[in-house]
Write a protein that holds these residues in place. Structure first.
Motif, PDB file in Angstrom:
ATOM      1  N   GLN A   1       0.922  -1.195   0.057  1.00 34.76           N
ATOM      2  CA  GLN A   1       0.018  -0.098   0.070  1.00 34.76           C
ATOM      3  C   GLN A   1       0.848   1.128   0.065  1.00 34.76           C
ATOM      4  N   SER A   2       0.437   2.409  -0.288  1.00 36.27           N
ATOM      5  CA  SER A   2       0.936   3.833  -0.281  1.00 36.27           C
ATOM      6  C   SER A   2       1.265   3.809   1.047  1.00 36.27           C
ATOM      7  N   ALA A   3       2.453   4.682   1.141  1.00 34.37           N
ATOM      8  CA  ALA A   3       3.071   5.237   2.608  1.00 34.37           C
ATOM      9  C   ALA A   3       1.987   6.038   3.176  1.00 34.37           C
ATOM     10  N   MET A   4       1.012   6.772   2.442  1.00 35.49           N
ATOM     11  CA  MET A   4       0.012   7.330   3.298  1.00 35.49           C
ATOM     12  C   MET A   4      -0.715   6.431   3.798  1.00 35.49           C
ATOM     13  N   ARG A   5      -1.251   5.216   2.967  1.00 32.16           N
ATOM     14  CA  ARG A   5      -2.432   4.351   3.531  1.00 32.16           C
ATOM     15  C   ARG A   5      -1.885   3.702   4.788  1.00 32.16           C
ATOM     16  N   GLN A   6      -0.350   3.192   4.739  1.00 34.47           N
ATOM     17  CA  GLN A   6       0.279   2.779   6.033  1.00 34.47           C
ATOM     18  C   GLN A   6       0.263   3.462   7.157  1.00 34.47           C
ATOM     19  N   LEU A   7       0.539   4.856   6.959  1.00 33.49           N
ATOM     20  CA  LEU A   7       0.478   5.899   8.138  1.00 33.49           C
ATOM     21  C   LEU A   7      -0.929   5.758   8.546  1.00 33.49           C
ATOM     22  N   GLU A   8      -1.981   5.823   7.809  1.00 32.76           N
ATOM     23  CA  GLU A   8      -3.360   5.956   8.259  1.00 32.76           C
ATOM     24  C   GLU A   8      -3.633   4.491   9.068  1.00 32.76           C
ATOM     25  N   SER A   9      -3.409   3.583   8.676  1.00 37.13           N
ATOM     26  CA  SER A   9      -3.298   2.368   9.580  1.00 37.13           C
ATOM     27  C   SER A   9      -2.697   2.391  10.973  1.00 37.13           C
ATOM     28  N   LEU A  10      -1.418   3.083  10.763  1.00 39.73           N
ATOM     29  CA  LEU A  10      -0.641   3.071  12.053  1.00 39.73           C
ATOM     30  C   LEU A  10      -1.570   4.258  13.080  1.00 39.73           C
TER      31      LEU A  10
ATOM     32  N   GLY B   1       8.721   1.387 -12.207  1.00 44.01           N
ATOM     33  CA  GLY B   1       7.418   1.860 -12.033  1.00 44.01           C
ATOM     34  C   GLY B   1       7.066   2.461 -10.934  1.00 44.01           C
ATOM     35  N   ILE B   2       7.874   3.353 -10.190  1.00 36.97           N
ATOM     36  CA  ILE B   2       7.572   3.983  -9.170  1.00 36.97           C
ATOM     37  C   ILE B   2       7.648   5.459  -9.391  1.00 36.97           C
ATOM     38  N   GLY B   3       7.449   6.395  -8.194  1.00 31.39           N
ATOM     39  CA  GLY B   3       7.521   7.753  -8.435  1.00 31.39           C
ATOM     40  C   GLY B   3       8.752   8.434  -7.937  1.00 31.39           C
TER      41      GLY B   3
ATOM     42  N   MET C   1      11.604   9.071  -3.141  1.00 23.93           N
ATOM     43  CA  MET C   1      11.093   8.274  -3.970  1.00 23.93           C
ATOM     44  C   MET C   1       9.921   7.302  -3.243  1.00 23.93           C
ATOM     45  N   ALA C   2       8.951   6.841  -3.891  1.00 23.84           N
ATOM     46  CA  ALA C   2       7.798   6.141  -3.357  1.00 23.84           C
ATOM     47  C   ALA C   2       6.967   5.722  -4.494  1.00 23.84           C
ATOM     48  N   ARG C   3       5.920   4.711  -4.179  1.00 24.34           N
ATOM     49  CA  ARG C   3       5.018   4.221  -5.159  1.00 24.34           C
ATOM     50  C   ARG C   3       3.838   5.059  -5.658  1.00 24.34           C
ATOM     51  N   ALA C   4       3.703   6.170  -4.710  1.00 25.32           N
ATOM     52  CA  ALA C   4       2.880   7.130  -5.039  1.00 25.32           C
ATOM     53  C   ALA C   4       3.244   8.557  -5.096  1.00 25.32           C
ATOM     54  N   MET C   5       2.864   9.614  -5.815  1.00 25.69           N
ATOM     55  CA  MET C   5       3.397  10.894  -6.064  1.00 25.69           C
ATOM     56  C   MET C   5       2.738  11.507  -4.599  1.00 25.69           C
ATOM     57  N   GLU C   6       1.646  11.070  -4.132  1.00 26.39           N
ATOM     58  CA  GLU C   6       1.369  11.859  -2.626  1.00 26.39           C
ATOM     59  C   GLU C   6       2.354  11.780  -1.722  1.00 26.39           C
ATOM     60  N   ASP C   7       2.951  10.286  -1.689  1.00 20.49           N
ATOM     61  CA  ASP C   7       3.900   9.937  -0.751  1.00 20.49           C
ATOM     62  C   ASP C   7       5.208  10.441  -1.027  1.00 20.49           C
ATOM     63  N   VAL C   8       5.671  10.670  -2.339  1.00 24.31           N
ATOM     64  CA  VAL C   8       6.677  11.628  -2.808  1.00 24.31           C
ATOM     65  C   VAL C   8       6.643  12.978  -2.260  1.00 24.31           C
TER      66      VAL C   8
ATOM     67  N   GLU D   1       6.951  22.576  -5.933  1.00 26.70           N
ATOM     68  CA  GLU D   1       5.395  22.105  -5.393  1.00 26.70           C
ATOM     69  C   GLU D   1       4.561  22.207  -6.782  1.00 26.70           C
ATOM     70  N   ILE D   2       5.107  23.029  -7.868  1.00 29.69           N
ATOM     71  CA  ILE D   2       4.232  22.873  -9.270  1.00 29.69           C
ATOM     72  C   ILE D   2       4.426  21.370  -9.638  1.00 29.69           C
ATOM     73  N   VAL D   3       5.497  20.825  -9.653  1.00 28.45           N
ATOM     74  CA  VAL D   3       6.050  19.784 -10.420  1.00 28.45           C
ATOM     75  C   VAL D   3       5.207  18.791  -9.557  1.00 28.45           C
ATOM     76  N   LEU D   4       5.299  18.792  -8.357  1.00 27.69           N
ATOM     77  CA  LEU D   4       4.427  17.765  -7.594  1.00 27.69           C
ATOM     78  C   LEU D   4       3.087  17.644  -7.667  1.00 27.69           C
ATOM     79  N   GLY D   5       2.480  18.810  -7.757  1.00 27.83           N
ATOM     80  CA  GLY D   5       1.260  19.157  -7.910  1.00 27.83           C
ATOM     81  C   GLY D   5       0.499  18.437  -9.326  1.00 27.83           C
ATOM     82  N   ILE D   6       1.357  18.652 -10.366  1.00 30.45           N
ATOM     83  CA  ILE D   6       0.836  18.188 -11.645  1.00 30.45           C
ATOM     84  C   ILE D   6       1.280  16.695 -11.794  1.00 30.45           C
ATOM     85  N   ALA D   7       2.211  16.434 -11.099  1.00 28.87           N
ATOM     86  CA  ALA D   7       2.767  14.751 -11.021  1.00 28.87           C
ATOM     87  C   ALA D   7       1.536  13.969 -10.261  1.00 28.87           C
ATOM     88  N   LYS D   8       1.162  14.479  -9.540  1.00 32.22           N
ATOM     89  CA  LYS D   8      -0.191  13.746  -8.568  1.00 32.22           C
ATOM     90  C   LYS D   8      -1.228  14.111  -9.472  1.00 32.22           C
ATOM     91  N   ILE D   9      -1.462  14.750 -10.392  1.00 32.53           N
ATOM     92  CA  ILE D   9      -2.566  14.633 -11.046  1.00 32.53           C
ATOM     93  C   ILE D   9      -2.499  13.451 -12.144  1.00 32.53           C
TER      94      ILE D   9
END
Length: 467
Positions: free
Chosen positions: A7-16, A185-187, A218-225, A446-454
């Motif tokens: 799962q994404s890092a964000m999902r793992q943190l939510e579970s914690l 295949g990661i971000g 580096m992470a599997r999801a751009m929201e984690d990056v 932050e612009i790069v990350l915002g567009i990359a997340k989309i």
């Protein structure tokens, strides 16, 4: 329990945070995957399961969360000083080196509550796009064990893609977090140099490498990056290359105000048909999201690539000369290959270096002026997807593409000191991942990350077969 590690890092943190899982349980899920998969991947340079368990129990005993990453299992490239872990930069010449102090970025990870699983493998002295050395051996790609996960952050990308780590730190002076992300295949994000402090990188990011080099998440999801970037960024008062730039937030409307220029190749070195299709698909996804995306390619790219070659290849070899003098018989074939490439370019005179430095400033100004019209660029990461171990040329559109030319698409943004992210988008006929690259003017991370997340929400991570 096995699935949570993918799962994404964000999902793992939510579970914690919800108490659905303890830090020790999450750590055990990662330990189990490392013990099962690392023997065939060889992603780690230093891993000790019991050391991880001790850390996890200490986290669980804390009355309050330590920070925003509390208990998240992460890894660090073995060229970034991590106290208590082997950081040998893949070289027999550094065998057994264990830093006493953390790099600033690692210290910030720990302060935010991250749980350090270990350090990951890299090519000797970082000077290759394939991860292999005489100290820890060769790292393989979880999509195909006969292929490389790239370099120089190849161990990091392989570990994250296979779910051995939730996220981590790499470094990039010529595509070293971006090519591995594309291959596995990661971000990833190569930040503007200094926005994530580089102090404590091994070797130091000094001279031309203070412009070329950056530590990047580096992470599997751009929201984690993005999460890691926000935790890590901020001025380091002891680092002369670290700027006092505050974090910024951009609304969707503000992001849409940025015109995006895209190009499928640089007009010199071709890319595969699937790479073209990935860039086109990302461009269309952004149009569908309300962005203005138009064909545009800066005219300075080939001049910038030649300057990268001077600073990274020729200067890089010069930097290492004193460390390797009289010890060449202990160097790995992959680093010897790099020295051969540098040697073929001939000696670099003081006048040539001075002229190149002046030319770089002028070319950066010219390119950044052109990017005022298109402040964001969308383009390939490389000509080809992950290659087989030891491959050094490929036939693309009837033309032979050589080793360093295949990855030239990342090198421009190092000499420009631009932030650049990689997002997985497409697939090759062999079902290998293909990423696209999103870059912007310096300090617009932050612009790069915002567009990359989309783009990531439209395409995104898919687990490799091995995982």
């Amino acid at each position: 329990m096995n699935e949570i590690a993918l799962q994404s890092a964000m999902r793992q943190l939510e579970s914690l945070r919800s108490g659905a899982i303890s830090v020790s349980e999450l750590a055990e899920a990662h330990i189990a995957r490392i013990e099962r998969l690392n023997p065939c991947l060889n992603a780690f340079a230093d891993f000790d399961a019991e050391r991880v368990r001790v850390q996890a129990r200490a986290f669980d005993a804390m009355p309050e969360p330590r920070g925003p990453l509390h208990g998240l299992p992460v890894t660090v490239k073995s060229s970034i000083a991590t106290a208590g872990f082997r950081c040998e930069i893949g070289s027999l010449l550094n065998k057994g080196d264990i830093p006493r102090e953390d790099a600033e970025a690692v210290a910030r990870l720990r302060a935010a509550g991250a749980l350090i699983l270990g350090t990951t493998n890299c090519p000797e002295f970082l000077m290759a796009y394939e991860t292999a050395n005489l100290l820890h051996g060769r790292t393989s790609n979880p999509w195909d064990l006969e292929r490389t996960p790239g370099g120089s952050s190849g161990g990091e990308s392989a570990a994250i893609a296979a779910g051995l780590s939730a996220a981590g730190l790499g470094s990039d002076s010529g595509g070293s977090v971006r090519v591995p992300a594309h291959f596995t295949g990661i971000g990833s994000l190569k930040p503007t140099p200094g926005r994530v402090p580089g102090r404590g990188h091994l070797p130091p990011c000094v001279g031309p490498f203070s412009t070329l080099g950056a530590i990047g998440p580096m992470a599997r999801a751009m929201e984690d990056v993005e999460l890691l970037f926000r935790v890590l960024s901020g001025q380091d008062a002891s680092d002369p290359a670290s700027p006092p730039v505050a974090l910024r937030a951009h609304s969707l409307d503000e992001l849409r105000a940025c015109r995006i220029g895209f190009f499928e190749d640089d007009g010199i070195v071709p890319v595969t048909a699937e790479t073209r299709a990935a860039v086109q698909a990302a461009a269309q996804a952004l149009r569908d999201a309300g962005f203005r995306v138009e064909p545009f390619r800066p005219h300075t790219l080939e001049q910038l690539r030649k300057l990268w070659n001077i600073f990274f290849v020729q200067c890089g070899a010069m930097f290492y000369e004193s460390a390797i003098r009289g010890k060449r018989e202990r160097l790995s074939p992959i680093f010897t290959e790099f020295l051969g490439i540098a040697g073929a370019a001939g000696p670099l005179t003081a006048a040539e270096l001075l002229n190149a430095w002046a030319e770089l400033d002028m070319l950066r100004a010219k390119t950044l002026e052109a990017m005022q019209e298109y402040p964001v660029l969308l383009c390939p990461v490389a000509s080809v997807p992950a290659w087989r171990h030891g491959e050094r040329s490929w036939n693309v559109e009837g033309k032979t593409v050589a080793y360093l030319d295949a990855v030239r698409y990342t090198q421009w943004f190092n000499v420009l000191a631009c932030p650049a992210a990689v997002v997985p988008v497409g697939r090759s006929p062999e079902e290998l991942p293909i990423g696209v690259q999103i870059a912007a003017r310096p300090f617009e991370d932050e612009i790069v990350l915002g567009i990359a997340k989309i783009v990531d929400r439209e395409f995104g991570f898919r687990p490799p077969p091995l995982a």
